[in-house]
Design an enzyme around this catalytic site. Structure first.
Site, PDB file in Angstrom:
ATOM      1  CB  VAL A   1       8.399  40.518   5.503  1.00 10.92           C
ATOM      2  CG1 VAL A   1       8.809  40.328   4.239  1.00 10.92           C
ATOM      3  CG2 VAL A   1       6.879  41.461   5.737  1.00 10.92           C
TER       4      VAL A   1
ATOM      5  CG  ASP B   1      -6.777  -5.998 -10.709  1.00 11.54           C
ATOM      6  OD1 ASP B   1      -7.359  -6.636 -10.254  1.00 11.54           O
ATOM      7  OD2 ASP B   1      -6.961  -5.398 -11.760  1.00 11.54           O
TER       8      ASP B   1
END
Length: 886
Positions: free
Chosen positions: A279, A326
């Site tokens: 842990v 674009d």
């Protein structure tokens, strides 16, 4: 295109009330089709359903929240928290669970705030429409349309369904949201118009052929929904880091369990000890640190007009290697401008961006007067206008005709509202004739394509054709304007006979001008190692002219039309995998194929777009970038980043912030892992000594280091500003944790902290009278020694935080106070250290006490020791780089 530039969609007010159902109605024209009966419409509606587009499916909020708490890293923390309870450390387990929940809620809130900025797909259809029903013209909700309904369309209407034009007079339709074509398309009787497009000019009666989910609009939206997103580079890297940490933690836990058994520790105690070690090795603070670092990046992008809809997109932008952009509205202003007027008296250049009131004219008075006459004639033959509101000019109607009105005002002596001329005998634009005409103040004025108008001029010359060809070669849209006296016209003449024997007034050259600063932004992309391609629905010549003007394409660049793209993936990859590509007339399917092909070539692809046609590719790309001002809601829904100003330079700013976020993640990972070395060292020493040397720090102390004292400096590192040279090099293609980072952590920073930590720990025992060979004392002496180790790690980490600001520079070269958040965070960590050591109940819980004064010089020496070791390492690396570069 920005909906604010479109004509109003309000329905006409001429209505009477149909007493049968309360719907507004008016008598049908005697020569028009009567349309369906109400009974027929009800029957068809029962079969076909309502005329509504499918609503995008979204997971319920609780599922999205659950997803933020159940990804791999979160699951590992849940396991760690559960193991903490098993090991008898409920406080640790609760703390870990709190970290998971707080982080999940924070990430969920950040994503939801961006989601609410995108509207729904159904908003693309109008709310009302005029329909012939039961021999009457009625105003109905668009959702009640059925196949074979007859609808009446006029300028300003949005097409409510896929329709077939039965009668069309001067109709032009803006299809940009579906095709990317920035100029309205002329349409005649017998042609089809798609749902969601706009009628810019003219009037039409149309037959509904497809509604709702059967329309082309819905087809593209369905293509978008079928695209599965790739995992972001950050998600893949974090997954890799978490798997590595999990494996190391489990192996370490098993190893220490074995060592505990070898030292005679009971199996149950050894098992709990191993769980504690496992842990302790889990970096509980890493998850909130990553999330908050991405959130800081998202906030900084928002300040630069970039709305991040998915947090991971922040880092993905920094990994981008190929941008497919674009043209209209991103690289250009999406505002037509008359830039030059040629007349027999000379050429006149007109400056000014789009529809801005400011503009300058460079010409002699004679040429200026002739140009004004030509533009005035073109304006009389147009319906589009400029409306002045609060000192700004807003276009109404056809953007090309609004550009003519703008030029007329700029050529005048003042910016007042021009006086409208009386006109009559309008012959609308026809795609076959490619011209239109009107009678105004005793003159027949004609405007149209040069190839249509010039042959009808009595004084045409080779010079005019040469000028026309030259302007067209520059990618400019050219209109010819001519006139003849109206008194010689006979009502019995045909249009062909009327529009003859003209006198040429001039040629109007128009373009959608590049946005200011676009050329510089493209140069930045090149310097940053990012390739560029333009994908547009415009004509190839127009696209090429803009690409050349802004520097996107050079002499050896690739220019292709959608029809020229090969179906074979390998051949397509060979065409696209280069810099400076221009693709015109591309379909949504082809844009999607381009994104997939570039991803297959190993690129991280950013795709920009504003229309429904762009949505599939936006979703497929690693980072979809939609326009916030001129984009459709569908494009925004599919995108990861929304440009609030529609400016290409904002993408470059976002790339810079993305790279800064990536660098910050490496910074605080270095910081966290160094701490883990210092935390693991006491367990290694304990195991290596066979349990003879006590543990310098315990699991709860490690929790305090990971979550409390270390978290704030790590977050401050996550907010470090971008390096000025961030865009001067190619994107990072290495892993977040790589050999360079590991050597620094495990070869320099970590060992330095560990040595000073254990030195301070053992020195407390020496000060208490312990000598080698003696048994280590416990009680208060052990607690003070543990406190010394704890304090040494915090002091060392304070210096480590400043060292981690750069992988190459001494902290003093950056300025010790330039990251104010880090200064505050380190000061806060120091204050917390005092609290944890001096508050009796808290210190007792952690198993530590205040170290004796004699040890504090060693504790404080951890800071200069870390900075010195890091400085020597950076100097060695710099010399090594210089030697290798020679």
């Amino acid at each position: 295109m920005d909906d604010s530039t479109r004509p109003s969609e309000a329905l006409p007010e001429r209505r009477v009330v149909d007493g049968r159902n309360g719907r507004s109605a008016e008598p049908v024209a005697e020569d028009g089709p009567h349309g369906l009966t109400s009974a027929d419409a009800d029957r068809r509606r029962a079969e076909a359903g309502p005329n509504q587009l499918p609503t995008p499916r979204r997971q319920p909020a609780w599922r999205r929240l659950l997803a933020e708490m159940s990804h791999f890293f979160a699951l590992m923390l849940w396991c760690a928290g559960g193991l903490a309870f098993v090991a008898g450390m409920p406080a640790l387990g609760v703390a870990i669970f709190v970290v998971i929940v707080v982080n999940g809620v924070f990430a969920f809130v950040q994503e939801e705030r961006a989601e609410h900025a995108a509207a729904r797909l159904r908003d693309l259809l109008p709310s009302g429409v005029r329909v012939r029903r039961d021999g009457m013209v009625v105003d109905l909700p668009a959702s009640e349309l059925v196949p074979d309904d007859v609808v009446l369309l006029s300028a300003g209407d949005r097409v409510p369904a896929d329709v077939h034009l039965m009668q069309a007079q001067g109709v032009r339709v803006d299809e940009s949201m579906l095709t990317g074509e920035s100029v309205p398309v002329p349409m005649t009787t017998g042609e089809d118009a798609n749902a969601g497009t706009f009628v810019v000019d003219g009037d039409a009666e149309a037959l509904v052929v497809r509604i709702g989910g059967a329309t082309r609009l819905a087809e593209i939206a369905g293509l978008t929904a079928g695209v599965r997103r790739r995992r972001s580079p950050l998600a893949r890297e974090i997954g890799r880091v978490v798997r590595t940490v999990a494996i190391v933690a489990v192996i370490a836990g098993i190893g220490f369990f074995g060592m505990a058994l070898l030292t005679g520790t009971p199996a149950e105690d050894g098992f709990l000890f191993a769980i504690g070690v496992t842990v302790a090795l889990v970096p509980e603070g890493l998850l909130p640190t990553v999330t908050l670092s991405l959130a800081i990046g998202a906030q900084r992008m928002a300040a630069r007009d970039g709305l991040v809809r998915h947090l991971e997109a922040v880092e993905t932008l920094g990994s981008t290697t190929y941008i497919c952009t674009d043209k209209t509205g991103t690289l250009t202003l999406n505002q037509m401008s008359v830039v030059q007027v040629w007349t027999p008296a000379g050429a006149v250049c007109i400056s000014g961006d789009g529809y801005e009131p400011q503009g300058e004219v460079d010409a002699a008075s004679q040429a200026r007067d002739a140009a004004r006459m030509a533009v005035d004639a073109a304006r009389r033959c147009s319906q589009g206008r400029i409306v002045e509101r609060d000192g700004t000019w807003d276009p109404v109607g056809d953007p090309m005709e609004a550009a003519i009105d703008t030029a007329y005002r700029r050529l005048g002596d003042h910016f007042g509202e021009p006086v409208e001329a009386t006109t009559s005998g309008h012959r609308p634009f026809d795609p076959e004739r490619r011209r239109e005409s009107v009678v105004s103040d005793g003159w027949l004025v004609v405007k149209g394509a040069p190839e249509s108008v010039l042959p009808r001029c009595a004084d045409q010359a080779d010079e005019v054709h040469a000028v026309t060809d030259n302007l067209a070669a520059q990618g400019l849209r050219v209109l010819a304007v001519a006139r003849r006296a109206a008194d010689a016209l006979d009502p019995s003449m045909s249009d062909d006979e009327v529009e003859r024997d003209l006198t040429l007034l001039g040629l109007l050259a128009m373009q959608d001008p590049p946005r200011p600063g676009v050329s510089e932004s493209i140069a930045q992309c090149r310097e940053a190692g990012i390739r560029l391609a333009m994908l547009t629905g415009d004509h190839p010549r127009t696209a090429l002219a803009i690409a050349q003007q802004i520097g996107l394409i050079g002499p050896g660049g690739t220019v292709l039309s959608g029809d020229d793209l090969p179906d074979d993936d390998a051949a397509l990859r060979q065409l696209l995998d280069r810099d400076g590509v221009v693709l015109s007339r591309v379909t949504p399917e082809q844009k999607l194929s381009v994104a997939r092909t570039l991803q297959g070539a190993g690129h991280v692809v950013a795709m920009t777009g504003d229309g429904v046609n762009d949505a599939p590719a936006l979703r497929q790309a690693d980072i979809g970038v939609a326009m916030g001002l001129s984009g459709t809601d569908v494009a925004r829904e599919a995108a990861d980043l929304v440009l609030l100003d529609d400016h290409f330079s904002t993408i470059v700013d976002a790339v810079e912030q993305g790279r800064a976020t990536y660098a910050n993640i490496r910074r605080f990972l270095t910081y966290h892992l160094t701490d883990n070395v210092a935390e693991l060292t006491p367990f290694v020493v304990w195991a290596a000594s066979g349990g003879h040397i006590p543990l310098a720090i315990g699991v709860l102390q490690i929790l305090c280091l990971d979550i409390v004292t270390d978290l704030l400096p790590a977050l401050a590192l996550g907010g470090e500003a971008a390096n000025p040279k961030t865009l001067h090099r190619p994107p990072e293609r290495r892993h977040i944790i790589d050999p360079v980072l590991l050597r620094r952590v495990f070869g320099v920073l970590g060992p330095t902290e560990a040595v000073t930590e254990m030195t301070a720990f053992l020195l407390v025992f020496v000060a208490a009278g312990w000598r080698p060979g003696d048994e280590f004392p416990g009680g208060h002496v052990l607690a003070a020694a543990s406190g010394a180790a704890f304090a040494t790690v915090i002091v060392g980490q304070a210096a480590n935080a400043f060292a981690c600001r750069s992988a190459t520079k001494w902290p003093g070269a950056l300025g010790w106070t330039t990251n104010r958040l880090l200064v505050i965070a380190v000061a806060t960590s120091a204050a917390l250290m005092v609290v944890f050591l001096s508050v009796p109940g808290l210190a007792g819980l952690l198993g530590q006490a205040i170290p004796p004064l004699i040890v504090w010089p060693v504790i404080l020496a951890a800071a200069p020791a870390v900075l010195l070791a890091d400085g020597l390492h950076k100097t060695w690396r710099a010399h090594r780089r210089d030697r290798l570069s020679k």
